[in-house]
Scaffold this motif. Structure first.
Motif, short mmCIF file in Angstrom:
data_model
loop_
_atom_site.label_atom_id
_atom_site.label_comp_id
_atom_site.label_asym_id
_atom_site.label_seq_id
_atom_site.Cartn_x
_atom_site.Cartn_y
_atom_site.Cartn_z
N ALA A 72 -16.96 -27.48 -35.17
CA ALA A 72 -15.61 -28.00 -35.37
C ALA A 72 -15.21 -28.84 -34.16
CB ALA A 72 -14.63 -26.85 -35.58
N GLN A 73 -14.37 -29.83 -34.40
CA GLN A 73 -13.96 -30.74 -33.34
C GLN A 73 -12.48 -30.56 -33.02
OE1 GLN A 73 -16.15 -32.96 -31.77
NE2 GLN A 73 -17.74 -31.89 -32.97
N ARG A 74 -12.19 -30.49 -31.73
CA ARG A 74 -10.80 -30.36 -31.31
C ARG A 74 -10.15 -31.75 -31.31
NH1 ARG A 74 -8.17 -26.21 -29.63
NH2 ARG A 74 -10.10 -25.01 -29.38
N VAL A 75 -8.93 -31.80 -31.84
CA VAL A 75 -8.22 -33.06 -31.99
C VAL A 75 -6.91 -33.00 -31.21
CG1 VAL A 75 -7.20 -34.66 -33.66
CG2 VAL A 75 -9.24 -33.35 -34.28
N TYR A 76 -6.55 -34.14 -30.62
CA TYR A 76 -5.33 -34.22 -29.82
C TYR A 76 -4.45 -35.36 -30.33
CZ TYR A 76 -7.65 -31.14 -26.47
OH TYR A 76 -8.28 -30.07 -25.88
N GLY A 77 -3.16 -35.18 -30.13
CA GLY A 77 -2.19 -36.23 -30.46
C GLY A 77 -1.24 -36.43 -29.31
N LEU A 78 -0.42 -37.45 -29.40
CA LEU A 78 0.57 -37.74 -28.37
C LEU A 78 1.73 -36.75 -28.48
CD1 LEU A 78 0.71 -41.63 -28.64
CD2 LEU A 78 -0.45 -40.29 -26.89
N ALA A 79 2.10 -36.15 -27.35
CA ALA A 79 3.22 -35.21 -27.36
C ALA A 79 4.52 -35.89 -27.76
CB ALA A 79 3.35 -34.57 -25.97
N GLU A 80 4.61 -37.18 -27.48
CA GLU A 80 5.83 -37.93 -27.78
C GLU A 80 5.99 -38.22 -29.26
OE1 GLU A 80 4.27 -42.45 -27.05
OE2 GLU A 80 4.00 -40.99 -25.47
N VAL A 126 -4.42 -40.28 -33.10
CA VAL A 126 -5.12 -39.05 -32.74
C VAL A 126 -6.36 -39.42 -31.94
CG1 VAL A 126 -4.32 -37.80 -34.78
CG2 VAL A 126 -6.55 -38.95 -34.83
N VAL A 127 -6.78 -38.50 -31.07
CA VAL A 127 -7.93 -38.79 -30.23
C VAL A 127 -8.85 -37.58 -30.21
CG1 VAL A 127 -6.50 -40.29 -28.78
CG2 VAL A 127 -6.96 -37.94 -28.05
N SER A 128 -10.10 -37.84 -29.88
CA SER A 128 -11.08 -36.77 -29.75
C SER A 128 -10.90 -36.05 -28.41
CB SER A 128 -12.49 -37.34 -29.83
OG SER A 128 -12.75 -38.15 -28.70
N GLU A 129 -11.58 -34.93 -28.29
CA GLU A 129 -11.52 -34.20 -27.03
C GLU A 129 -12.12 -35.03 -25.90
OE1 GLU A 129 -12.47 -29.68 -25.37
OE2 GLU A 129 -13.43 -30.41 -27.21
N GLY A 130 -13.20 -35.76 -26.20
CA GLY A 130 -13.82 -36.59 -25.17
C GLY A 130 -12.89 -37.68 -24.69
N PHE A 131 -12.14 -38.29 -25.61
CA PHE A 131 -11.19 -39.34 -25.23
C PHE A 131 -10.06 -38.74 -24.41
CE2 PHE A 131 -7.74 -42.31 -25.53
CZ PHE A 131 -8.34 -43.56 -25.59
N ALA A 132 -9.55 -37.58 -24.83
CA ALA A 132 -8.45 -36.94 -24.11
C ALA A 132 -8.84 -36.57 -22.69
CB ALA A 132 -7.98 -35.70 -24.88
N LYS A 133 -10.09 -36.16 -22.49
CA LYS A 133 -10.56 -35.82 -21.15
C LYS A 133 -10.68 -37.07 -20.28
CE LYS A 133 -13.10 -31.58 -22.26
NZ LYS A 133 -14.44 -30.94 -22.34
N ALA A 134 -11.07 -38.19 -20.89
CA ALA A 134 -11.25 -39.42 -20.13
C ALA A 134 -9.93 -40.09 -19.79
CB ALA A 134 -12.14 -40.40 -20.91
N CYS A 135 -8.93 -39.88 -20.63
CA CYS A 135 -7.64 -40.56 -20.47
C CYS A 135 -6.55 -39.52 -20.20
CB CYS A 135 -7.31 -41.37 -21.72
SG CYS A 135 -5.74 -42.24 -21.66
N GLN A 136 -6.11 -39.45 -18.97
CA GLN A 136 -5.07 -38.49 -18.60
C GLN A 136 -3.73 -38.91 -19.21
OE1 GLN A 136 -5.65 -35.60 -16.90
NE2 GLN A 136 -7.80 -36.23 -17.18
N HIS A 137 -3.18 -38.00 -20.03
CA HIS A 137 -1.93 -38.30 -20.70
C HIS A 137 -1.29 -36.97 -21.13
CE1 HIS A 137 0.80 -41.19 -22.53
NE2 HIS A 137 0.83 -40.45 -23.62
N ASP A 138 -0.10 -37.05 -21.65
CA ASP A 138 0.59 -35.86 -22.15
C ASP A 138 0.14 -35.63 -23.59
OD1 ASP A 138 2.21 -33.72 -22.52
OD2 ASP A 138 4.09 -34.87 -22.58
N TRP A 139 -1.00 -34.95 -23.73
CA TRP A 139 -1.59 -34.73 -25.04
C TRP A 139 -1.10 -33.41 -25.64
CZ3 TRP A 139 -3.61 -38.94 -26.77
CH2 TRP A 139 -4.31 -39.81 -25.92
N ARG A 140 -1.06 -33.36 -26.95
CA ARG A 140 -0.76 -32.12 -27.67
C ARG A 140 -2.01 -31.69 -28.43
NH1 ARG A 140 4.78 -31.76 -30.54
NH2 ARG A 140 5.27 -31.40 -28.35
N ASN A 141 -2.44 -30.46 -28.18
CA ASN A 141 -3.61 -29.92 -28.86
C ASN A 141 -3.25 -29.65 -30.32
OD1 ASN A 141 -5.78 -28.46 -29.80
ND2 ASN A 141 -5.97 -27.19 -27.96
#
Length: 396
Positions: free
Chosen positions: A381-389, A354-369
């Motif tokens: 509250a903090q938004r969290v992202y995971g790998l879509a795969e 899982v990654v933070s919103e800041g990491f997801a913005k810095a690293c372009q990838h197929d993220w799932r909110n």
């Protein structure tokens, strides 16, 4: 060898063998000065035992007209037939000289000297190099001079051993300190400590990608398996991560039970956050594959493992923290705290990465909110992202 030519070399060594460059450059300078002074030296080796969990020792080999070759030897060499029949084994274990004149039939007991003989070598002598702590290291001296080394040559070699040992020990101690610091605090922190940042409060602010991981089910694992088995499992488990982290430019700062904290420094002047975060993600995916492939035999079954890793990017305070004369070179700050909280969320969601919103913005990838989550100690509250795969796995 003319003894009058030896004294300037002895004085130079006693003065610290001040030579610009590396240890290899110093060894080359010693050998070249000896040859210029009349010692018929064609090959020289110096073998230093090290205080390292994996490396038995380092060796430097000088050959006339060539650059010094450097290498390391692991502990497995001690079990080999080659080492058992080597002159250096006797030097290390008994602390005595071993000579092998090629015209002496007794030299045939050392297979290593057969290669020397084929190269036209006439004489070989291995000489112990004792350090002040009592440890014994070794040097080897080789000549192609007809008739081998003269008595004066051997006497000169013996005379140079004491100052050569002192210089070698100083260099070795410095390298040992560097290796121990690299092993226990990481190379970046080790360099800072050796550079003098040893007082509490010595710290810097650094932008970095932060890695915080945890082994799933570790408490239950520790409860049902012997402690020795758990330690062995942890070592294999950490191997799955450390190789990937270091291979992608990260530095492991701390092992906390089954947890691991690492940082990937970002050069704020270059602005390489996207590149660094991309490497961090690749390291996380490699670690995931390695942990999934790990199968540890326990009795008649194989234990399989899962872990979670949280990735974040932000500013951290990096330096000495502690009490009294017991300090730790580590990193702290809200960014580290957030990474720790995100790792717990990864466990609740059954996610590996899982990654933070800041990491997801810095690293372009197929993220799932994955949604917003309240984080203890944070006002928003903090938004969290995971790998879509990635398919979530609910832990039993």
């Amino acid at each position: 060898m003319d003894r009058s030519g030896l004294q300037p070399i002895l004085n130079w060594l006693i003065d610290g063998a001040r030579t610009p460059g590396t240890s290899a450059d110093m060894i080359a300078a010693v050998c070249e000065r000896l040859v210029d002074a009349g010692l018929p030296l064609s090959r020289f080796g110096i073998f230093i035992r090290t205080l390292h969990p994996e490396i038995f020792g380092r060796n430097f080999i000088w050959r006339q007209g060539q650059k010094v070759e450097m290498g390391t030897v692991d502990f497995e060499i001690l079990e080999t037939p080659e080492f058992a029949r080597s002159p250096l084994r006797i030097v290390f274990q008994e602390g005595i000289e071993v000579r092998g004149r090629m015209d002496d039939p007794d030299s045939r007991r050392f297979p290593f000297l057969d290669d020397m003989r084929a190269e036209g070598v006439t004489d070989y002598i291995a000489v112990p190099m004792p350090f002040l702590d009592g440890s014994v290291h070794a040097t080897s001296w080789v000549t192609r001079q007809p008739g081998g080394f003269s008595d004066d040559d051997i006497a000169s070699i013996r005379m140079i051993m004491a100052p050569l040992a002192r210089v070698s020990e100083i260099i070795s101690l410095r390298r040992t300190a560097e290796m121990l610091l690299d092993t226990y605090v990481g190379n970046r922190a080790g360099a800072r400590i050796l550079g003098g940042q040893i007082r509490r409060g010595h710290n810097d602010t650094m932008q970095a990608a932060i890695w915080l991981s945890d082994l799933r089910g570790f408490t239950a694992l520790s409860d049902r398996l012997p402690a020795e088995t758990v330690v062995e499992i942890l070592n294999h488990y950490f191997d799955c991560q450390v190789t990937a982290i270091r291979g992608h430019g990260g530095e492991v700062l701390k092992f906390m039970g089954d947890g691991l904290l690492a940082v990937f420094p970002i050069d704020e002047y270059i602005g390489d956050a996207a590149h660094v975060c991309s490497r961090v993600l690749e390291a996380a995916r490699e670690s995931r594959a390695s942990v999934e492939a790990l199968a540890f035999p326990v009795g008649d079954v194989f234990e399989r493992f899962r872990f979670g890793v949280a990735l974040h990017v932000g500013n951290i305070l990096y330096g000495n923290i502690g009490g009294g004369n017991r300090l730790d070179f580590t990193c702290i700050g809200p960014a580290v705290n957030l990474a720790a909280r995100l790792e717990k969320i990864a466990g609740r969601l059954g996610r590996t990465i899982v990654v933070s919103e800041g990491f997801a913005k810095a690293c372009q990838h197929d993220w799932r909110n994955l949604g917003e989550f309240p984080i203890a100690g944070f006002s928003k509250a903090q938004r969290v992202y995971g790998l879509a795969e990635e398919t979530p796995v609910v832990m039993a």
